[in-house]
Design an enzyme around this catalytic site. Sequence first.
Site, PDB file in Angstrom:
ATOM      1  CG  HIS A 238      -3.353  -4.981  -7.915  1.00  0.00           C
ATOM      2  ND1 HIS A 238      -3.067  -3.734  -7.408  1.00  0.00           N
ATOM      3  CD2 HIS A 238      -4.308  -5.506  -7.108  1.00  0.00           C
ATOM      4  CE1 HIS A 238      -3.813  -3.505  -6.332  1.00  0.00           C
ATOM      5  NE2 HIS A 238      -4.567  -4.566  -6.127  1.00  0.00           N
TER       6      HIS A 238
ATOM      7  CG  HIS B  41      -2.081  -0.945   1.050  1.00  0.00           C
ATOM      8  ND1 HIS B  41      -2.826  -1.397   2.120  1.00  0.00           N
ATOM      9  CD2 HIS B  41      -2.608  -1.544  -0.048  1.00  0.00           C
ATOM     10  CE1 HIS B  41      -3.767  -2.215   1.680  1.00  0.00           C
ATOM     11  NE2 HIS B  41      -3.648  -2.323   0.365  1.00  0.00           N
TER      12      HIS B  41
END
Length: 406
Positions: free
Chosen positions: A381, A251
């Site tokens: 992703h 993150h």
Amino acid sequence: MTLSDDSPGSPTWRHAARTDLLRFARRSERPEGGFVWLDDAGEADPDKNLELWINARMTYVFALAHLAGTSEAQRLAEHGVTALRTLFHDDEHGGWFDEVDTDGRTADTDKRCYGHAHVLLAAATAVVAEVPGADELLAEASDVHQRHFWEHESGRCVESFTRDWSQIDPYRGANSNMHTVEAYLVAGDVTGDPLWHDRALAICERIIGIHARSHGWRIPEHYDHDWTPVPEYNEESPADPFRPYGATPGHAFEWSRLLVQLAASLDEPRPWILEAAEALFAQAVEDTAEDDTPGLAYTTDWHGEPVVRERFHWVIAEAVLAAEALSTYTGTALYAGLASRWWSEIAEHFVDDATGSWHHELAPSMARSTRTWRGKPDAYHAFNALTLPGLPLAPSAALTIGGEQA
């Protein structure tokens, strides 16, 4: 560093890998509606219900793929928009259910910011791709986010509500706000409304400019109702797929990339934005890039020691995206060098040559693992990693993707 035409990470290599990935991702289409959770072989996992976040992400992926010229992608994006407007939609109270079973029955009635952020992202991208129904989807997703999830007093989004919006969960989370930043940047670019970028900046100022800075650039992920960090959250369940204990370096890379994109979108970006992007990146590298050991750990404690050492595909995807974005924005050779290293690791360890998709989880030995993730449910992703490098940092990919793919 100049990459040869077919070296990992080069435009030619990424184009071929993206083609293979999309070929696999197409298998998630469910004729009765929506997209299913795929197993390692690309078959529907019979034990998994239909998930809002997967359906919204796949809609986003296929909308971008259509803009890139991929055949059949617009039909698949329309398939996703239709599912979001019907199968997942709460016709009584508005918003979207997080989970429905294969018979269309609601399996989870709570309304969560995480899934709704992805609906907003998918809708805005599908509008640019001229997908039928996308304009209506964007209008409702925008209204729901503004009326329910955006909290003006804190300058951030709340986490979740009961179905009828009458009760709010006291938990607050950085993860859902991070994906909200991404969605707000795209919504702002697509609609031209500066409100979205203003709110994306407000979220970044607080979660990164205040909380991450005060924690040595390791991001507190979990908070109570008044945004006080809860550093011990889920200490007994450290490998949770959405709310793990400790810091989540993947993150940090993702926020770093979003901060660079935010800076690129502003006429006069504030200096702290790039400072924070580089600091987050540097701390995540220090905590996870272990000498010559490939891959990057999922989580660390508050001293940077790895807690969950499994290597997730999404972590290295976001790492390479952040390195590419910082390389483009700053021209610093360090970032290009790390991007080259991680592209090589992706090609060697994460890309599944048999299917074209990416292994979602590997053990530190780089053998396949299922400690946290099972199957290959998500192309988002990997698709971003194979698509965004080479595009302008702003405006959003949906508005610029055509030129890079020509």
